[in-house]
Scaffold this motif. Sequence first.
Motif, PDB file in Angstrom:
ATOM      1  N   ARG A   5      65.001 130.197  87.272  1.00 49.16           N
ATOM      2  CA  ARG A   5      64.816 131.527  87.857  1.00 49.16           C
ATOM      3  C   ARG A   5      64.537 131.406  89.370  1.00 49.16           C
ATOM      4  O   ARG A   5      65.119 132.121  90.183  1.00 49.16           O
ATOM      5  CB  ARG A   5      63.659 132.235  87.149  1.00 49.16           C
ATOM      6  CG  ARG A   5      63.647 133.701  87.284  1.00 49.16           C
ATOM      7  CD  ARG A   5      62.605 134.417  86.422  1.00 49.16           C
ATOM      8  NE  ARG A   5      61.473 133.629  85.977  1.00 49.16           N
ATOM      9  CZ  ARG A   5      61.366 133.059  84.775  1.00 49.16           C
ATOM     10  NH1 ARG A   5      62.329 133.189  83.886  1.00 49.16           N
ATOM     11  NH2 ARG A   5      60.300 132.370  84.453  1.00 49.16           N
ATOM     12  N   SER A   6      63.684 130.474  89.748  1.00 51.98           N
ATOM     13  CA  SER A   6      63.355 130.251  91.157  1.00 51.98           C
ATOM     14  C   SER A   6      64.585 129.789  91.941  1.00 51.98           C
ATOM     15  O   SER A   6      64.840 130.263  93.052  1.00 51.98           O
ATOM     16  CB  SER A   6      62.229 129.223  91.263  1.00 51.98           C
ATOM     17  OG  SER A   6      61.856 129.022  92.587  1.00 51.98           O
ATOM     18  N   ARG A  60      66.983 132.776  92.357  1.00 52.95           N
ATOM     19  CA  ARG A  60      66.487 133.699  93.390  1.00 52.95           C
ATOM     20  C   ARG A  60      66.714 133.138  94.786  1.00 52.95           C
ATOM     21  O   ARG A  60      67.127 133.859  95.695  1.00 52.95           O
ATOM     22  CB  ARG A  60      65.012 133.984  93.161  1.00 52.95           C
ATOM     23  CG  ARG A  60      64.749 134.867  91.978  1.00 52.95           C
ATOM     24  CD  ARG A  60      63.262 135.094  91.789  1.00 52.95           C
ATOM     25  NE  ARG A  60      63.001 135.859  90.579  1.00 52.95           N
ATOM     26  CZ  ARG A  60      61.918 135.733  89.847  1.00 52.95           C
ATOM     27  NH1 ARG A  60      60.963 134.894  90.202  1.00 52.95           N
ATOM     28  NH2 ARG A  60      61.763 136.458  88.758  1.00 52.95           N
ATOM     29  N   ARG A  65      71.438 134.908  94.100  1.00 52.87           N
ATOM     30  CA  ARG A  65      71.952 135.579  92.897  1.00 52.87           C
ATOM     31  C   ARG A  65      70.924 136.569  92.404  1.00 52.87           C
ATOM     32  O   ARG A  65      69.725 136.349  92.521  1.00 52.87           O
ATOM     33  CB  ARG A  65      72.238 134.556  91.793  1.00 52.87           C
ATOM     34  CG  ARG A  65      73.614 133.965  91.886  1.00 52.87           C
ATOM     35  CD  ARG A  65      73.922 132.930  90.839  1.00 52.87           C
ATOM     36  NE  ARG A  65      73.675 133.260  89.464  1.00 52.87           N
ATOM     37  CZ  ARG A  65      74.034 132.499  88.433  1.00 52.87           C
ATOM     38  NH1 ARG A  65      74.666 131.366  88.638  1.00 52.87           N
ATOM     39  NH2 ARG A  65      73.754 132.846  87.200  1.00 52.87           N
ATOM     40  N   ALA A  66      71.396 137.666  91.833  1.00 52.75           N
ATOM     41  CA  ALA A  66      70.489 138.727  91.397  1.00 52.75           C
ATOM     42  C   ALA A  66      70.313 138.781  89.882  1.00 52.75           C
ATOM     43  O   ALA A  66      69.716 139.726  89.377  1.00 52.75           O
ATOM     44  CB  ALA A  66      71.013 140.071  91.896  1.00 52.75           C
ATOM     45  N   ASP A  67      70.803 137.792  89.161  1.00 55.18           N
ATOM     46  CA  ASP A  67      70.799 137.881  87.701  1.00 55.18           C
ATOM     47  C   ASP A  67      69.703 137.065  87.027  1.00 55.18           C
ATOM     48  O   ASP A  67      69.784 136.767  85.849  1.00 55.18           O
ATOM     49  CB  ASP A  67      72.164 137.468  87.148  1.00 55.18           C
ATOM     50  CG  ASP A  67      72.535 136.024  87.480  1.00 55.18           C
ATOM     51  OD1 ASP A  67      72.011 135.479  88.463  1.00 55.18           O
ATOM     52  OD2 ASP A  67      73.358 135.450  86.754  1.00 55.18           O
ATOM     53  N   ALA A  68      68.649 136.726  87.748  1.00 52.82           N
ATOM     54  CA  ALA A  68      67.547 135.972  87.147  1.00 52.82           C
ATOM     55  C   ALA A  68      66.680 136.919  86.321  1.00 52.82           C
ATOM     56  O   ALA A  68      66.125 137.872  86.850  1.00 52.82           O
ATOM     57  CB  ALA A  68      66.708 135.297  88.222  1.00 52.82           C
ATOM     58  N   LYS A  96      52.885 132.488  90.319  1.00 54.77           N
ATOM     59  CA  LYS A  96      54.027 132.306  91.203  1.00 54.77           C
ATOM     60  C   LYS A  96      54.693 131.001  90.799  1.00 54.77           C
ATOM     61  O   LYS A  96      54.022 129.988  90.637  1.00 54.77           O
ATOM     62  CB  LYS A  96      53.576 132.227  92.658  1.00 54.77           C
ATOM     63  CG  LYS A  96      53.038 133.520  93.196  1.00 54.77           C
ATOM     64  CD  LYS A  96      52.677 133.336  94.649  1.00 54.77           C
ATOM     65  CE  LYS A  96      52.128 134.632  95.205  1.00 54.77           C
ATOM     66  NZ  LYS A  96      51.713 134.470  96.605  1.00 54.77           N
ATOM     67  N   ASP A  97      56.018 131.028  90.627  1.00 57.26           N
ATOM     68  CA  ASP A  97      56.734 129.827  90.204  1.00 57.26           C
ATOM     69  C   ASP A  97      56.406 128.634  91.089  1.00 57.26           C
ATOM     70  O   ASP A  97      56.247 127.511  90.612  1.00 57.26           O
ATOM     71  CB  ASP A  97      58.244 130.062  90.205  1.00 57.26           C
ATOM     72  CG  ASP A  97      58.689 131.042  89.123  1.00 57.26           C
ATOM     73  OD1 ASP A  97      57.899 131.287  88.183  1.00 57.26           O
ATOM     74  OD2 ASP A  97      59.813 131.544  89.225  1.00 57.26           O
TER      75      ASP A  97
END
Length: 113
Positions: free
Chosen positions: A14-15, A18, A22-25, A35-36
């Motif tokens: 996901r990190s 981002r 890309r907007a699909d996380a 926070k990752d």
Amino acid sequence: LGNSGNEAVQAAVRSAIRASGRADAPPSKELDKYKDEDLILVQKLLPAARDALRRKPEVSFDELCDFTGKLNVWSTIEGLFQSREIYSDVASGRLTVQGAYCDVRTGRGNFLG
């Protein structure tokens, strides 16, 4: 040993997604309160996640997570070879190093190495 469905791997992917723009996380299920970048395990998985995204930019989030988990197993195997003792024992045939990856959806495992 790596496995599918791992929340830390998902957070690392996901990190990486981002950071790539890309907007699909998808949102995190369990780790939203953190926070990752603050999670040590996620930090250790980020290189594999970035590599997976670089190698397979077109695949889905779930596929990236599976690939990241497998790349991390390979990275761990490579790290073991930094030990002179392990390297020497493998080179002499006294030791074999294997990694494994388990798909928790099917219960099947595969050896890597």
